[in-house]
Design a protein around this motif. Structure first.
Motif, short mmCIF file in Angstrom:
data_model
loop_
_atom_site.label_atom_id
_atom_site.label_comp_id
_atom_site.label_asym_id
_atom_site.label_seq_id
_atom_site.Cartn_x
_atom_site.Cartn_y
_atom_site.Cartn_z
N ILE A 119 0.83 -1.20 0.00
CA ILE A 119 0.00 0.00 0.00
C ILE A 119 0.87 1.25 0.00
CG2 ILE A 119 -1.66 1.35 1.35
CD1 ILE A 119 -2.82 -1.35 2.29
N ASN A 120 1.91 1.21 0.81
CA ASN A 120 2.80 2.37 0.86
C ASN A 120 3.56 2.60 -0.44
OD1 ASN A 120 2.82 3.89 3.38
ND2 ASN A 120 3.05 1.87 4.28
N ARG A 121 3.95 1.51 -1.06
CA ARG A 121 4.65 1.65 -2.35
C ARG A 121 3.71 2.23 -3.40
NH1 ARG A 121 9.47 2.72 -2.31
NH2 ARG A 121 9.27 2.63 -4.56
N GLN A 122 2.46 1.76 -3.39
CA GLN A 122 1.49 2.26 -4.37
C GLN A 122 1.27 3.76 -4.14
OE1 GLN A 122 0.16 0.84 -7.00
NE2 GLN A 122 -1.25 2.49 -7.51
N LEU A 123 1.19 4.13 -2.87
CA LEU A 123 0.99 5.53 -2.52
C LEU A 123 2.20 6.37 -2.98
CD1 LEU A 123 -1.15 7.14 -1.12
CD2 LEU A 123 0.08 6.85 1.01
N PHE A 124 3.38 5.83 -2.76
CA PHE A 124 4.60 6.49 -3.19
C PHE A 124 4.59 6.67 -4.71
CE2 PHE A 124 9.02 6.62 -4.53
CZ PHE A 124 9.56 7.53 -3.62
N PHE A 125 4.14 5.61 -5.37
CA PHE A 125 4.05 5.63 -6.82
C PHE A 125 3.10 6.75 -7.28
CE2 PHE A 125 1.56 4.20 -10.49
CZ PHE A 125 2.55 4.11 -11.44
N PHE A 126 1.92 6.81 -6.61
CA PHE A 126 0.96 7.86 -6.93
C PHE A 126 1.60 9.24 -6.83
CE2 PHE A 126 -3.07 5.41 -5.58
CZ PHE A 126 -3.31 5.06 -6.89
N ARG A 127 2.33 9.42 -5.75
CA ARG A 127 2.83 10.76 -5.47
C ARG A 127 4.02 11.14 -6.31
NH1 ARG A 127 2.36 10.18 0.78
NH2 ARG A 127 0.22 10.84 1.07
N HIS A 128 4.80 10.14 -6.72
CA HIS A 128 6.06 10.48 -7.36
C HIS A 128 6.14 10.12 -8.82
CE1 HIS A 128 6.98 10.61 -3.07
NE2 HIS A 128 7.79 11.59 -3.43
N THR A 129 5.05 9.60 -9.38
CA THR A 129 5.07 9.34 -10.81
C THR A 129 5.06 10.66 -11.55
OG1 THR A 129 3.85 7.33 -10.52
CG2 THR A 129 3.79 8.28 -12.69
N ASP A 130 5.77 10.71 -12.65
CA ASP A 130 5.77 11.93 -13.45
C ASP A 130 4.41 12.06 -14.12
OD1 ASP A 130 6.36 14.13 -14.85
OD2 ASP A 130 7.58 13.11 -16.38
N THR A 131 3.66 13.11 -13.73
CA THR A 131 2.33 13.27 -14.29
C THR A 131 2.36 13.99 -15.62
OG1 THR A 131 2.18 15.28 -13.01
CG2 THR A 131 1.11 13.34 -12.10
N GLY A 132 3.52 14.55 -15.94
CA GLY A 132 3.60 15.33 -17.17
C GLY A 132 3.24 16.79 -16.95
N ILE A 133 2.83 17.12 -15.71
CA ILE A 133 2.52 18.52 -15.38
C ILE A 133 3.55 19.02 -14.39
CG2 ILE A 133 0.83 20.09 -14.35
CD1 ILE A 133 -1.35 18.19 -15.12
N ASN A 134 4.00 20.24 -14.59
CA ASN A 134 4.94 20.84 -13.65
C ASN A 134 4.16 21.37 -12.44
OD1 ASN A 134 7.00 22.08 -12.35
ND2 ASN A 134 7.69 23.28 -14.13
N LYS A 135 4.24 20.61 -11.31
CA LYS A 135 3.38 20.93 -10.18
C LYS A 135 4.05 21.79 -9.13
CE LYS A 135 2.66 16.66 -8.82
NZ LYS A 135 3.35 15.75 -9.75
#
Lengths: 221, 797
Positions: free
Chosen positions: B444-460
């Motif tokens: 679950i934590n890895r998935q959450l990390f993935f959500f947060r740190h995947t490159d979305t293509g938007i400069n946030k």
């Protein structure tokens, strides 16, 4: 009072049996003070356990006051424990978490004796053994001899007909042992309690009036 | 009398074996505490809306309309619908309508002190019979009178305190959206936490016909749908079908294609969009985890009690010789277990009280304090106590009462006795549960990390989003210019909506017109916002100056696929509502929604100045790019100051773009938090159990250890000897746990369009954690036993 007829106790070894006791015939009359003696492993403890109904014989008959007890169910056996037999152990086996008073009271609790009578009987015994001052102490606050006194007090508080003692002085100094043995002799002579003790000591055996030698599972009287 | 004796003994044992007592009672208490918290939560969920006296007779009116392959459910109806329904159906005893401003927010303001104002969400216009229809308690005012007159209002205790500092507010006034004055005629209790209808302010429905923004809502005739939640109270719940049929006739008469549905008030929470907060999808997990944890704690308790009792075997033997039968022994240990279990329960209850605020905060749930005394909760807790005592006492007393006095008195008792096999099985089960939870937590934590740190293509990074309302009116451009001029602001842009929030949806035809239309998501941005977002071009426009030309559009790759253009999409045209749009560029796919779902077709309508396009009174969002390393609070204060010049009505609000992005994963974030907590607790309980078992194993084997040391065994050898047995159990547990965890987590990950893969290292890591925990639990005890002087060990009788 106690009659053993062809009592044997064995356990299986391979395809055969190893006998601890074999064909024991023994009669003990009321009021006797019997010492069972013999070398280590001769079966004397097993004999005492059988006499005390803690262990069942493999063969033979055991009559306690004329009644067959060898194949008795647990309920009746418990009745006998409560009413007629008192135990004294070499290692005292007091309950560590209970005070002297409470240790002595325990057998009476199992006999459902009312509180007032319980109180007076425990008080009597404490008085008799000169331990009133120690009644609120825990076993680990007592010397070995004192602990064994409590053990004996606990055994007689239920007013048993027989006391079975397994090397009662085995863990004690000689002068402590003397006190204990004199107490047994007194209980035997004054209170008419039948006493059966297992002992290694010839000196201890002299307090009794009968010696049973046991060797390799056989009795040599 | 015996009972007293048992209790006394139990009490003394408690004090004598402090470590054992702590492990045993503490472990059970921790398990019970979690179980209670979860039960409280579950009971709260199930109690929703049942506190109304007429709960069984109240229904929420819904309408379902079947489209091609979709069903639309509506819950808001015309003001005239409810009276019409009542006239048509004799079974309807009364009705109640509740309306709120759908598009706009409501701002309330004190009249005598205008600086006290706030934007309020739970504001409803409602009928005068509100307090008769529902059972919400009214603390001040007459239930039949409070909402009768136009421009009267009832507010909750909290709101009275918020605006006036006390509840003595009847007769005072509040200003509604800067225009209308409402007189306070009553004060109601705060809405109970187990009500789906949340109301802070109730405004009299009679006011609406005199308010420009609301008039339309009450006067629109014809049609069934509208702006009002509608509740019907039937004379008897059994008339539900009859009433539904009557309403359907009304719908047919109005040529409405829908079918009416009467939803019982009590099931509204589960079925409707009112249930905000914690993601309902994970709720079913909770009772399961609670049961598991309680079971583990109980197992621990039983296995420790039996292990512990082997030490007390001698006592049992003595008691049997003194005339106790096995019933006495069973009773004794039962009483002892029950007493400890009761203590554990009390401790658990205390912990539950202490941890309750923290726990519900973590879940972002509100459960009223008073709910703890709800009869259902008390019932559940009593049942829990009973079950605990029943189970906790049963097995130990059963095992122990069957000891043979001779074997224990003559010291022949081997370590195989006292239910050791059962204990091993229980330990394996326990550690297996812990291992499953550890693996789940990691995933679950890895998935959450993935959500947060995947490159979305938007400069946030460093982007502030400042939504504005129509109340800023024509001043938007000057507001923006002043913000752009601030020191530290590098760029500004305008969007129709804030990002990771809303977007428009258009149905557009595909290139092959025989194919059904498809839905195209549309974001309206201005050229500078497009630049700020830092998107990657797949096919850039031939001339960047084309961007912002009216009638042009930019697509993402998915949209190009959706249209199915043959050849290059550049220059292609399609119809979007009333206007034609011409494709001038294609962007690489980027995540403009959460990673839960796959990227959908998207078009970007780029304008040079889009705010003008929506009209002066339209809401929107100002994006502000901040240079790195700025004093952000000071900057925000400056912006807020500028804002308050142009908008005196709506309070200033802001969000950081990366926060908005992270917020989409709140459900997973909380799940991770809670799962982490559960896992830690489970591991702790297992470790405590193992610690206890190891301590007793060491105690039992004191003599063996002494002998081995005399014969020349080293400390390390002894420690290894004692640990080996337990570590083997832990490994067995891991073998059982891994496939279960793999199966569970594969299922969980399936729901996400973008997800991590289960990898061997996750299992290895959890194995490492389990073994390390076990080693720590065992280590102290075994080392202590191993370094002990053999002489003292051998002296033990």
């Amino acid at each position: 009072m106690i009659q053993l007829q062809k009592i044997s106790r064995h356990y299986p070894v391979g395809f055969g049996k190893n006998y601890i006791l074999k064909d024991i015939d023994l009669t003990i009359n009321e009021g006797e003070f019997v010492s069972i003696m013999g070398p280590s492993g001769s079966g004397k403890s097993t004999l005492l356990h059988i006499l005390g109904l803690l262990e069942e014989p493999s063969e033979g008959q055991y009559l306690f006051e004329g009644e067959r007890v060898d194949k008795m169910n647990e309920k009746k056996r418990t009745q006998l424990h409560r009413g007629s037999i008192g135990f004294v152990f070499q290692a005292y086996h007091l309950i560590d978490e209970l005070t002297v008073y409470e240790n002595i009271e325990t057998p009476l609790l199992y006999k459902n004796i009312p509180a007032s009578e319980r109180k007076s009987r425990v008080a009597d015994v404490l008085d008799r053994f000169n331990m009133v001052a120690k009644k609120d102490l825990f076993p680990n606050q007592l010397s070995g001899g004192q602990q064994q006194l409590v053990g004996i007090a606990r055994a007689i508080v239920g007013e048993p007909r027989v006391i079975l003692a397994d090397e009662p002085t085995g863990n004690l100094h000689s002068d402590q042992a003397k006190v204990i043995m004199q107490l047994f002799k007194h209980l035997n002579e004054q209170d008419k309690i039948t006493i059966i003790q297992v002992t290694h000591s010839d000196l201890n055996a002299t307090y009794g009036n009968r010696v049973i030698q046991i060797r390799d599972g056989h009795i040599h009287e | 009398m015996l009972l007293l004796n048992y209790i006394k003994l139990a009490w003394r044992n408690l004090g004598k074996r402090k470590l054992y007592s702590f492990i045993n009672i503490g472990g059970l208490a921790a398990g019970l505490c979690v179980c209670m918290l979860i039960m409280l939560y579950v009971a709260h969920e199930l109690s929703y809306d049942r506190f109304h006296k007429d709960s069984a007779r109240i229904f929420s009116l819904l309408e379902r309309i079947k489209m091609e392959n979709d069903t639309i459910q509506m819950d808001r109806f015309n003001y005239a619908s409810a009276p019409a329904v009542r006239q048509q159906s004799p079974g309807v005893e009364s009705f109640l309508r509740m309306g709120s401003l759908l598009q706009e927010t409501t701002v309330l303001q004190r009249v005598d002190n205008p600086s006290i104002r706030d934007e309020e969400a739970a504001v409803w216009f409602t009928d005068a019979n509100y307090f008769r229809f529902f059972s919400f308690p009214l603390l001040q005012g007459q239930p039949d009178e409070v909402l009768k007159q136009p421009f009267t209002m009832v507010l909750s205790v909290d709101m009275a305190k918020k605006y006036f500092g006390n509840t003595d507010v009847v007769g005072k006034q509040l200003r509604f959206n800067g225009e209308y004055l409402f007189q306070i005629t009553g004060v109601m209790a705060n809405t109970p936490s187990n009500s789906s209808l949340k109301a802070d302010f109730l405004l009299s429905g009679a006011s609406m016909s005199s308010m420009t923004s609301m008039k339309e809502l009450v006067t629109t005739a014809g049609g069934f749908a509208g702006a009002f939640l509608t509740f019907l109270k039937l004379d008897d719940a059994s008339h539900q079908d009859q009433v539904t049929r009557n309403i359907d006739q009304l719908l047919v008469a109005q040529q409405d294609p829908g079918k009416s549905v009467l939803m019982p008030l009590a099931s509204m929470h589960r079925e409707s969009r009112f249930s905000a907060g914690f993601n309902l999808r994970y709720l079913s997990l909770f009772p399961l985890v609670a049961t598991l944890i309680l079971l583990m704690a109980l197992i621990n308790y039983m296995s420790l009690s039996t292990a512990r009792a082997t030490v007390r075997a001698r006592e049992i033997g003595v008691r049997k010789a003194l005339g106790a039968d096995h019933k006495h022994i069973a009773q004794q240990f039962y009483v002892e277990s029950a007493l400890y279990a009761f203590l554990a329960f009390c401790l658990g209850l205390l912990l539950c009280f202490i941890l309750r605020p923290w726990f519900f905060n973590l879940l972002q749930l509100k459960v009223d304090m008073t709910f703890l005394y709800h009869p259902v909760v008390l019932g559940i807790y009593s049942a829990l106590l009973l079950i605990t005592i029943l189970i906790a006492g049963s097995y130990p007393s059963f095992v122990l009462s069957r000891y043979n006095p001779v074997t224990v008195l003559s010291g022949k008792m081997s370590k195989g006795n006292g239910g050791a096999t059962v204990r091993k099985v229980l330990t394996v089960l326990q550690f297996a549960t812990a291992a499953v939870l550890i693996i789940c937590s990691i995933v679950i934590n890895r998935q959450l990390f993935f959500f947060r740190h995947t490159d979305t293509g938007i400069n946030k990074e460093n982007v502030l989003m400042l939504p504005f309302r129509s109340s800023i009116a024509g001043h938007y451009q000057s507001y923006r210019q002043q913000v752009a001029a601030l020191n530290g602001v590098t760029q500004t842009g305008t969007g129709r909506y804030s990002l990771f929030g809303d977007y428009d949806i258009w149905f557009v035809p595909r290139e092959d017109v025989h194919q059904p239309m498809f839905s195209l998501n549309v974001l309206s941005v201005d050229t500078s916002l497009l630049g700020m977002m830092g998107l990657q071009w797949k096919i850039p426009p031939a001339d960047m100056a084309q961007l912002g030309t009216p009638g042009t559009i930019v697509l993402n790759e998915e949209a190009v696929k959706g249209f199915g253009f043959p050849g290059s999409p550049i220059g292609k045209q399609f119809r979007m509502g009333p206007a034609e749009a011409k494709v001038i560029g294609v962007l690489k796919n980027f995540h403009f929604k959460s990673l839960h779902a796959a990227i959908t077709p998207l078009a970007l309508k780029v304008e040079k100045d889009n705010s003008a396009l929506w009209g002066a009174g339209s809401p929107g969002c100002l994006f502000v790019k901040i240079a790195p390393r700025q004093n952000i609070p000071a900057l925000i204060a400056q912006i807020s100051k500028i804002y308050s010049v142009y908008d005196t009505q709506t309070p200033f609000q802001y969000t950081f773009l990366d926060d908005a992005f992270a917020k989409m994963y709140t459900a997973e974030d909380r799940l991770a938090g809670i799962f982490g907590g559960f896992t830690a607790l489970t591991v702790l309980i297992s470790a405590l159990g193992l610690l206890g078992l190891a301590a007793f194993s060491a105690e039992q084997r004191t003599r063996e250890i002494g002998v081995r040391k005399v014969l020349g065994a080293s400390v390390v050898q002894i420690t290894t000897l004692l640990s080996k047995e337990f570590i083997r159990l832990v490994f067995m547990a891991l073998v059982i746990a891994s496939p279960i965890a793999w199966y569970l987590m594969r299922g969980w990950l399936q729901q996400f369009a973008y997800r991590i893969h289960l990898q061997p290292w996750m299992f290895v890591l959890s194995a490492f954690i389990a073994v390390a925990t076990a080693a720590m639990a065992i280590g102290l005890q075994t080392v202590r036993a191993a370094v002990r002087n053999p002489v003292t060990a051998l002296k033990v009788e």
